[in-house]
Design an enzyme around this catalytic site. Structure first.
Site, PDB file in Angstrom:
ATOM      1  N   GLY A 130      -0.027   0.850  -4.973  1.00 57.12           N
ATOM      2  CA  GLY A 130      -0.658   0.683  -3.733  1.00 57.12           C
ATOM      3  C   GLY A 130      -1.334   2.092  -3.278  1.00 57.12           C
TER       4      GLY A 130
ATOM      5  N   ARG B  47       9.452   0.526 -25.553  1.00 61.79           N
ATOM      6  CA  ARG B  47       8.438   0.062 -24.270  1.00 61.79           C
ATOM      7  C   ARG B  47       7.130   0.489 -24.501  1.00 61.79           C
ATOM      8  NH1 ARG B  47      11.904  -2.765 -24.064  1.00 61.79           N
ATOM      9  NH2 ARG B  47      13.517  -3.104 -22.706  1.00 61.79           N
TER      10      ARG B  47
ATOM     11  N   ALA C  14       0.822  -1.329  -0.075  1.00 63.58           N
ATOM     12  CA  ALA C  14       0.005  -0.094   0.028  1.00 63.58           C
ATOM     13  C   ALA C  14       0.828   1.307  -0.034  1.00 63.58           C
ATOM     14  CB  ALA C  14      -0.808  -0.020   1.187  1.00 63.58           C
TER      15      ALA C  14
ATOM     16  N   PRO D 186       0.242  -5.855 -15.761  1.00 59.91           N
ATOM     17  CA  PRO D 186       0.078  -4.546 -16.389  1.00 59.91           C
ATOM     18  C   PRO D 186       1.431  -4.396 -17.171  1.00 59.91           C
ATOM     19  CG  PRO D 186       0.092  -4.512 -13.870  1.00 59.91           C
ATOM     20  CD  PRO D 186       0.397  -5.926 -14.541  1.00 59.91           C
TER      21      PRO D 186
ATOM     22  N   TRP E 102      20.912   4.939 -22.141  1.00 58.43           N
ATOM     23  CA  TRP E 102      21.653   3.725 -22.325  1.00 58.43           C
ATOM     24  C   TRP E 102      21.083   2.949 -23.369  1.00 58.43           C
ATOM     25  CZ3 TRP E 102      21.993   0.589 -16.938  1.00 58.43           C
ATOM     26  CH2 TRP E 102      22.744   1.237 -16.161  1.00 58.43           C
TER      27      TRP E 102
ATOM     28  N   TYR F 195      13.038 -12.197 -10.735  1.00 66.93           N
ATOM     29  CA  TYR F 195      12.231 -11.237 -10.447  1.00 66.93           C
ATOM     30  C   TYR F 195      10.977 -11.661 -11.567  1.00 66.93           C
ATOM     31  CZ  TYR F 195       8.888  -7.025 -10.839  1.00 66.93           C
ATOM     32  OH  TYR F 195       7.753  -6.323 -10.889  1.00 66.93           O
TER      33      TYR F 195
ATOM     34  N   LEU G  42      -0.739  -9.248  -8.779  1.00 71.33           N
ATOM     35  CA  LEU G  42      -0.277  -8.232  -9.977  1.00 71.33           C
ATOM     36  C   LEU G  42       0.917  -8.812 -10.530  1.00 71.33           C
ATOM     37  CD1 LEU G  42      -0.610  -4.389  -9.404  1.00 71.33           C
ATOM     38  CD2 LEU G  42      -2.050  -5.957 -10.132  1.00 71.33           C
TER      39      LEU G  42
ATOM     40  N   MET H 286       4.031   2.554  -5.338  1.00 73.86           N
ATOM     41  CA  MET H 286       3.441   3.495  -6.303  1.00 73.86           C
ATOM     42  C   MET H 286       2.034   2.923  -6.601  1.00 73.86           C
ATOM     43  SD  MET H 286       4.353   4.427 -10.249  1.00 73.86           S
ATOM     44  CE  MET H 286       4.683   3.160 -10.981  1.00 73.86           C
TER      45      MET H 286
ATOM     46  N   LYS I 111      16.672  13.105 -14.955  1.00 74.20           N
ATOM     47  CA  LYS I 111      17.821  13.289 -15.557  1.00 74.20           C
ATOM     48  C   LYS I 111      17.713  14.712 -16.446  1.00 74.20           C
ATOM     49  CE  LYS I 111      20.225   9.867 -18.274  1.00 74.20           C
ATOM     50  NZ  LYS I 111      20.032   8.641 -18.594  1.00 74.20           N
TER      51      LYS I 111
END
Ligand code: NAP
Length: 309
Positions: free
Chosen positions: A15, A208, A10, A162, A201, A134, A103, A13, A186
């Site tokens: 939450g 994306r 919670a 998501p 980079w 992950y 999620l 971000m 940046k």
């Protein structure tokens, strides 16, 4: 009686956006911090379920980060996410909680999968090495939800996948940030110090898909109401992607920074493309509303008012 929602993560971000959303008033939200309830501790989690008996769990907790964080701490990304996912999901099942939204993230798709990424491509190939731990943990949690519902269909345990997110309450520090907040930070710094060049980079061509977190949260509340009618796994995306260079250009334009970019091709950039297939979401009848420009404007305002204050 107002139904009880156990919200994990919670303070994160997603939450925080859930707690701040207008639909949160329809739920009695219980949102313990990691200090109040360490989700790594299974006995604490089972005690919590016994004492509270929630009607719904929305599972947003985990160790979440960008490429640098994943590369630096692969053990923690695998271990914490696998243990937290297992504890939240198995704890709910043991306590007889019937509704759970888990999620995941589009990084669970195979590195070489053909885009757009359809839900049936999960486990059809090798994962992207920069966030493998992950992704493995997220896949275990997703499968666990599917197995539980398959063994006993009275358990509605569904996984939403998501695309990449950005928005208010995002992480802006360079070590833990995701792409959009990192770019905002940046370019803001370049603008403040009157620098006219910023390094990207890679060569900037990787693509994306980013959604404004508030849009995702709207879908999560709808999915809670309609949990019986959504697929067991469903992508949530915007349906189009952009090159990393385009994200830099959009932030530069929103911030009115006149500089240009250099490319550091010795740095990792992750998968070439990650665009989710949104046919299931479209069939369900949901589409995000916020344009990239509006989302970045709103996130930059948040950055100025809350991070730099
Ligand atoms: N951010 C993205 O771009 C993105 C994209 C796709 C999917 N997702 C998924 O969306 C979910 C939420 O992501 P997010 O960006 O909101 O993450 P986040 O901002 O990093 O928040 C993570 C949350 O997990 C909590 N947490 C971590 N370890 C815990 C523990 N041992 N016990 C209890 N709570 C613990 C944190 O609490 P403390 O702060 O108290 O540690 C924090 O509230 C995750 O499942 C993520 O995979 C995120």
């Amino acid at each position: 009686m107002t139904p009880l929602l156990f919200l994990t993560g919670a303070s994160g971000m997603v939450g925080t956006n859930i707690r701040n959303h207008c639909s949160a008033k329809n739920w009695n939200v219980i949102a313990p911090s990691s200090k109040e309830l360490d989700l790594m501790d299974y006995s604490a989690v089972t005690r919590f379920y016994e004492n509270n008996k929630p009607n719904m769990v929305v599972h947003c907790a985990g160790k979440v980060g960008g490429i640098s964080a994943n590369l630096m701490e692969p053990v923690a990304f695998l271990d914490k996410n696998i243990v937290i996912g297992r504890n939240v999901i198995m704890g709910a099942r043991t306590a007889g909680v019937k509704n759970l939204l888990n999620l995941a993230s589009t990084c669970i798709y195979p590195r070489e999968a053909v885009n757009p990424l359809k839900e049936n491509l999960i486990l059809e190939g090798r994962l992207e090495p920069t966030n493998e731990g992950y992704a493995l943990a997220k896949i275990v949690a997703l499968r666990l939800c599917q197995y539980i519902s398959r063994e006993d269909p009275s358990f509605n345990y569904k996984t939403l996948i998501p695309c990449n997110l950005y928005g208010h309450f995002d992480k802006f520090d360079p070590l833990n940030s995701h792409l959009v907040p990192a770019i905002i930070q940046k370019i803001h710094q370049a603008k403040s110090s009157k620098e006219l060049s910023v390094e990207i980079w890679g060569n900037g061509s990787a693509r994306r898909e980013f959604m404004f977190a508030e849009d995702l949260v709207e879908a999560i509340f709808l999915a809670m109401e309609q949990i019986l009618n959504i697929p067991d796994i469903m992508n949530l995306g915007v349906g189009n992607d952009h090159s990393i260079k385009k994200y830099y250009q959009t932030v530069a334009s929103v911030l009115d920074w006149p500089g240009s970019f250099t490319y550091n091709t010795t740095k990792p950039t992750g998968m070439v493309q990650k665009l989710s297939d949104i046919s299931a979401q479209t069939k369900w009848g949901w589409q995000p509303k916020t344009s990239l420009e509006d989302g970045i404007k709103s996130t930059y305002k948040y950055y100025l008012e809350h991070i730099l204050k």
